[in-house]
Design an enzyme around this catalytic site. Sequence first.
Site, short mmCIF file in Angstrom:
data_model
loop_
_atom_site.label_atom_id
_atom_site.label_comp_id
_atom_site.label_asym_id
_atom_site.label_seq_id
_atom_site.Cartn_x
_atom_site.Cartn_y
_atom_site.Cartn_z
N GLY A 139 12.30 8.64 29.46
CA GLY A 139 12.08 7.20 30.16
C GLY A 139 11.63 6.30 29.17
N SER A 144 16.73 10.67 25.92
CA SER A 144 16.20 11.94 26.38
C SER A 144 17.49 12.61 27.24
CB SER A 144 14.95 12.06 27.20
OG SER A 144 14.87 11.18 28.16
N SER A 145 18.15 11.62 28.09
CA SER A 145 19.10 12.19 28.89
C SER A 145 20.11 12.59 28.05
CB SER A 145 19.57 11.02 29.63
OG SER A 145 20.85 11.51 30.59
N ASP A 194 24.65 7.09 22.72
CA ASP A 194 23.70 7.88 22.73
C ASP A 194 24.08 9.43 22.77
OD1 ASP A 194 21.97 5.63 23.43
OD2 ASP A 194 20.88 6.85 25.01
#
Length: 416
Positions: A139, A144-145, A194
């Site tokens: 978050g 991170s995802s 990402d």
Amino acid sequence: MLAAPSNPIPQWLPFVASAPGKAILFGEHAVVYGKAAVAGSLSMRAYALVTPRTDGLMRLCLPDIGVDTTLGALPSAAAIASLAHPGDVATLLSAALLPQEGPGRTATLTFAYLAGALLPASVRQSGLTLCVRSLVPVGAGLGSSAAFSVSLAAALLRLGGRVSAADSAEERQLVDQWAFRGEQVAHGTPSGIDNAVATHGGFLAYTRGSSPRQLGAAHPTRVVICDTRVPKSTRVLVAGVRALRDQHPAAIDSVMDAIGALAEDAAQRFADPSAERLEDHLRGAVALNHALLAALGVSHPALERVRMISAAHKMPAKLTGAGGGGCALALVPQAAAASDVAAVCAELAAEGFACHPTVVGGAGVECAARVGAEAVAAWVERVAGGGCGDLADAFAALSAGALAELAPPVPRKLIP
């Protein structure tokens, strides 16, 4: 839909797939309006330990966010292929198996989607345990995802015999494609930058509507990522900038043009063979990019405090991500000693901020069955010091320092 795996690896041993987080260096907010952005991979990574089972169960263990669940059956590849959108995978699972809200639910759905699509029949029949540890804060706008999706996709593709070490351009492209599907589960309509950064590593330039492009001979660079711990909403911040542009279109468009020009210039400068010239350019560009973002109203008193403290240590800083709190990125000079980094981190920590010294521009996704001369299983058991009967439980108990040993080496020139 991409083709399902056809050549599963026989009698596989435990291995680790890992992928980095990301930081945006230049181009925040302007990228929404068609301007370029530049992002780089972080040495903070997610690590997925995959171990075989014999009971046909699929265990997903995410100790950093308190998830440990077992799926007795995965959706079939045909059912996955029939979905209109990857995010619809929840319709194929029992609600009782899913956390109600938060990153745990998202991670479980991503696992179910990718495992359902990619696992060969032999592994479905025997089962597996996937334990993911992550040094990428959740978050915080640091990807991170995507680090989870990329490490997961690489691991599952390896089990299907379509990826070995994920070190060829073809293998990485395949990982990137499937990780993007995982990001669609998590975010609906992700940009793709990402997962591209987490897959390929290094530095990438991105313009909305175009594929991310890998930048050439980039120099990995030391930075300090500072999490202000101030909550922010990307959606609210983007809407605020849009409202400001509606009121002052000519002025805001000129700011967007300037931010885009900085990003494009930086993308060219990363190919400079001189790390010293690149650092000199980045110092000024970081400060200017933040000033332009502040003009859009997306800074925050906490971010300005980070900038003041970092500047006093000759480390220019800027917000990274949406702003309004969240994280800042401080550029660490090549000549700075470890004690210099420790000093700025201590001062920032005294303000209540969380500091993460790291490297931006390093390695992308990797799959490995060994750590140095040791098999992964032997390394985990040795480092954990015994006491855990299950390898995944031992991995779940490892410290952050131990996990960092799994990261690709930092280029020696960056070590003071």
